[in-house]
Design an enzyme around this catalytic site. Sequence first.
Site: not given
Length: 257
Positions: A157, A164
Amino acid sequence: MTDFAGKTGLIVGVANKRSIAWAIAQATASRGARLALTYQGRFEENVQELSVGLPHPPLVLPCDVCSDDEIAAVFRRVEEEFGGLDFLLHGAAFARREELAAPFVETTREGFRLAMDISAYSLIAMARGAAPLMETRGGGSIVTLTYLGSERVFPNYNVMGVAKAALEANVRYLAADLGPKNIRVNAVSAGPIKTISAMGIGGFSSILGVYRDRAPLRRNVDTTEVGEAAAFLLSDASRGITGDVLMVDAGFHVTGI
Ligand code: NAD
């Protein structure tokens, strides 16, 4: 209370029928909202085709969220057509495949900049465009889409997790800034779902399997479930909620081992 009759919304981030933003478009339009949908260049045909299936014909507009000019053009058209805006769904995110495949320590300056610009900064730019149109309606609701990789480490990720984290901080700062105008800003943190963006993350199928094994509900979520939760945050039913991240992940985030 999640009635959208007489409400207008702008939905950013539909690429195809699997997009989370598309589920949110359906959840709000089926409750009466009139929508504008934006697309990123190559997805124009998909979005035009999907838009035919909505109860009220939407405005369909191009918008690359890296371009201040395109963002300004979108809000000009929305103002001309709708005269104001009640809600905004921000569902744009991007990181280069190389940044998601390489060890995190190899993240490049340009890859970091691009992921941050598209996936985090764009919420600020869109909120700035939306705010005056929401003020004419006496307030509004802005929702973005995030993932638990903002707080915990998930394989591959990488820079998207950092983006994020910035996005969720943006939610809190925007909520504080725009709250006095009765504009709320929240995020939905979705569990993993197979979409175009998700397919860029190596080993994504094994993440789906881990959620199925360990989440309290022993399953994955689907886009309609995220769509319904986002519709709640976009509606007056959530009028006391701002600056928050609502987890829609079958409860996975509460697990330890
Ligand atoms: P998706 O690929 O369908 O949507 C991503 C959207 O971002 C696309 O519509 C794409 O056109 C848009 N986009 C990328 N760069 C852009 C740019 N420069 N300008 C304008 N638009 C741009 O995938 P999705 O999974 O529906 O993703 C929507 C949001 O949900 C993203 O923020 C994603 O990070 C988030 N999310 C996804 C999952 C998941 O597992 N699928 C989980 C949690 C959060």
